[in-house]
Design an enzyme around this catalytic site. Structure first.
Site, PDB file in Angstrom:
ATOM      1  CG  LEU A 396     -41.260  60.383   1.945  1.00 64.47           C
ATOM      2  CD1 LEU A 396     -41.902  61.446   2.820  1.00 64.47           C
ATOM      3  CD2 LEU A 396     -41.878  60.405   0.558  1.00 64.47           C
ATOM      4  CD  GLU A 397     -34.700  56.679  -1.297  1.00 64.09           C
ATOM      5  OE1 GLU A 397     -35.138  55.540  -1.037  1.00 64.09           O
ATOM      6  OE2 GLU A 397     -33.852  56.897  -2.195  1.00 64.09           O
ATOM      7  N   GLY A 398     -34.068  62.070  -1.127  1.00 64.75           N
ATOM      8  CA  GLY A 398     -33.713  63.303  -1.811  1.00 64.75           C
ATOM      9  C   GLY A 398     -34.359  64.511  -1.156  1.00 64.75           C
TER      10      GLY A 398
END
Length: 609
Positions: A396-398
């Site tokens: 999971l990014e951003g």
């Protein structure tokens, strides 16, 4: 994985066009705030504008800046803009309803109603007894504890709100309160922990448990001492069990425990207990984890069943949301569902594990409430049942993972998005049994970055890792697409160097103070849970590629304690023999460079004792 990875081989014209498109898609506030020249250790909010090297940048995600995270270096946080910044001259509204929910003889806790602003409130200033300078500030939270006060004294407080342009509101209505008299000091130590015992061993760890101590005020934690040492090798914050990690294989250790209270009083030692770790792990037990692209990004296409046998764990990248930010979907690229299922079954028949990775740079996942959580669990279970995946990977990014304001304790998170992710993941682990694997691939800002600052994206993975550490198979932080990051020795290290890989890995193996708070230590993980994440080739990421020779220098030091003469010095000089291995983005880029990554590192890992 790496931002903009689909276009890493695209030309300048395409990248300029993509930047222009991103500018049109960013959320637009009523008025952006010009923060002037970019600087480290400054809290920036979405929509802020900062200047750097003669260029202006829009803040894409709220964060506190650190050295090495200059706007051109961190595309996840900043986007270059054109045109002059607007000027904000409107002050926030006045804070309301100042009150005190708690106080001690030397502190007063305050809370108040939030102010509003045409751009956004960035913080509050608290004034004591009509002073002209603030005695305390916040970065958006509507509560604060003012310390250093005198006992049995009346104080009057007012609060002002400020915005990013430096505009300040009028002062709130004054609030007065009196601190209580100073209590008698606590000099009574807790009772000794009872019945210290070993509850399990591995090649590099011993698990311990004991009976709780008592205290006239309250026990705040326990310290574990190894072989009569004078400093604790492990601590807890009230739990009566712990796993001591980083031990040598096939070695006997003696442990004692002490209880402590809030005043710093420590008990006499518990009974001692001895335990012997198991023998060294067999040759070939270390892993290489690889991400397989379910899309064409200019590297090369590989049918899933044709992935090299040098990879033990294959991460299928990615399951992404569709229709809502919690409804997870997956469609095989350039393959039928039947053929893809057959490929997974074929890899599993060879004893390899195939996991479904969630998110990536482009797949934003939000679990903001119970309905979204259930949608996520139901859709993920459908994918697991359809394809027969061996586990799940959280990449999971951003904005998928970010701490809300006021969420300050990784052990007790309050951000709904994080709480729902933890519960949803736990539900899927329970549904699929003890053999179902859980891995995570966070960026450094979300893990090691939490030592220097905790809030927003900084350290946002820590509550997830901590809550699920009992089921976590591997944590492979991405040692790429990052700026410099501070290590346990207080120095900042740059990606692509052996020092960086050793320093970042040992933070997970030793634990570290979250937000610099030594009372909030992130506990160490087991060496068998830690894997280093690397680009398989220079083309695979915007930065962080490290030659096989330098990777293996880092591993020699990290695993065997054989120094390469770098700047960083291991806290555990003998190394961590149980360290598990390497992860790479990606299998496809590895093929692009004739398997340099997997060939060189498989031979190295298999030769280790």
């Amino acid at each position: 994985m790496p931002p903009l990875r689909h276009l890493l081989r695209a030309g300048p014209t395409v990248l300029v066009a993509l930047t222009a498109l991103l500018m049109t898609l960013l959320p637009v506030q009523a008025l952006a705030a010009d923060r002037g020249e970019w600087a480290p250790y400054v809290a920036y909010s979405v929509g802020d504008i900062a200047s750097y090297a003669g260029r202006a940048y829009d803040c894409r995600q709220s964060h506190t800046s650190l050295p090495g995270w200059e706007p051109p270096n961190v595309l996840a946080l900043w986007l270059e803009r054109s045109g002059p910044p607007p000027v904000d001259t409107q002050a926030p509204s006045t804070p309301s309803q100042v009150t005190s929910p708690a106080k001690t003889y030397d502190s007063v806790s305050l809370s108040w109603g939030a102010s509003t602003d045409n751009v956004g409130v960035t913080g509050y200033e608290i004034f004591v007894n009509g002073g002209t300078s603030a005695s305390a500030t916040t970065s958006g939270a509507t509560s604060v504890t003012v310390t250093g006060l005198a006992a049995n004294t009346t104080y009057t407080f007012t609060v002002k709100a400020r915005d990013a342009a430096g505009n300040r509101s009028a002062a709130s209505a004054a609030y007065s309160t009196t601190t209580p008299a100073r209590p008698d000091p606590d000099v009574q130590a807790p009772s000794a922990p009872g019945n210290l015992r070993s509850t399990g061993v591995s090649g590099s760890s011993v698990s311990l448990a004991w009976n709780a101590s008592t205290d006239n005020v309250g026990v705040t934690g326990y310290e574990i001492f190894v072989n009569g040492g004078t400093s604790a090798s492990a601590t807890t914050t009230g739990a009566t069990s712990v796993t001591v990690t980083g031990l040598a294989a096939n070695t006997s250790y003696t442990f004692t425990a002490k209880a402590r209270d809030a005043a710093g009083n420590r008990s006499v030692p518990s009974n001692s207990v001895s335990a012997t770790t198991t023998g060294p792990q067999p040759s070939g037990s270390r892993v290489i984890v690889g991400y397989w692209h379910n899309f064409d990004n200019g590297s090369t296409n590989i049918r899933l069943r044709d992935v090299s046998p040098k990879f033990n764990v294959i991460q299928v990248a990615f399951a992404e949301p569709a229709g809502s930010a919690s409804n997870m979907t997956f469609t095989p690229y350039n393959s039928t569902v039947a053929d893809f299922k057959a490929d997974i079954a074929y890899l599993k028949s060879q004893g390899r594990k195939v996991l479904i990775s969630i998110g990536g740079a482009n797949g934003t996942v939000h679990l903001d409430d119970a309905t979204a959580r259930q949608t996520f669990v139901t859709s993920m279970q459908s994918l697991i049942d359809t394809y027969g995946f061996d586990g799940m990977d959280l990449d999971l990014e951003g904005s998928s993972l970010s701490l809300n304001g006021g969420d300050t304790d990784f052990r007790n998170p309050t951000t709904p998005r994080i709480l729902n992710l933890i519960q949803a993941t736990r539900d899927l682990l329970n549904r699929n049994g003890a053999g179902f694997m859980l891995t995570m691939a966070p960026e450094t800002a979300y893990v090691q970055g939490g030592m220097a600052a905790y809030g927003g994206p900084w350290g946002a993975y820590l509550p997830v890792i901590h809550a699920l550490r009992d089921r976590l198979t591997y944590l492979h932080v991405q040692h790429y697409n990052t700026g410099t990051v501070m290590a346990l020795d207080g120095r900042a290290y740059a990606q692509s160097t052996p020092d960086f890989h050793v320093a970042m890995a040992e933070m997970l193996l030793q634990g570290f103070p979250v937000g610099g708070n030594t009372s909030a230590m992130f506990p160490a993980l087991s060496p068998e849970q830690v894997v280093i994440g690397l680009p398989s080739s220079p083309q695979a990421a915007g930065g962080g590629y490290t030659t096989p020779a330098n990777v293996q220098k880092a591993l020699d030091y990290l695993i065997k304690g054989q120094s390469f003469g770098g700047t960083y010095v291991l806290r555990k000089t003998s190394g961590y023999p149980g360290f598990k291995g390497l992860m790479t983005w990606s299998i496809n880029w590895d093929k692009f460079t004739n398997f340099e990554f997997s060939n060189s590192h498989r031979a190295y890992l298999d030769a280790l004792p």
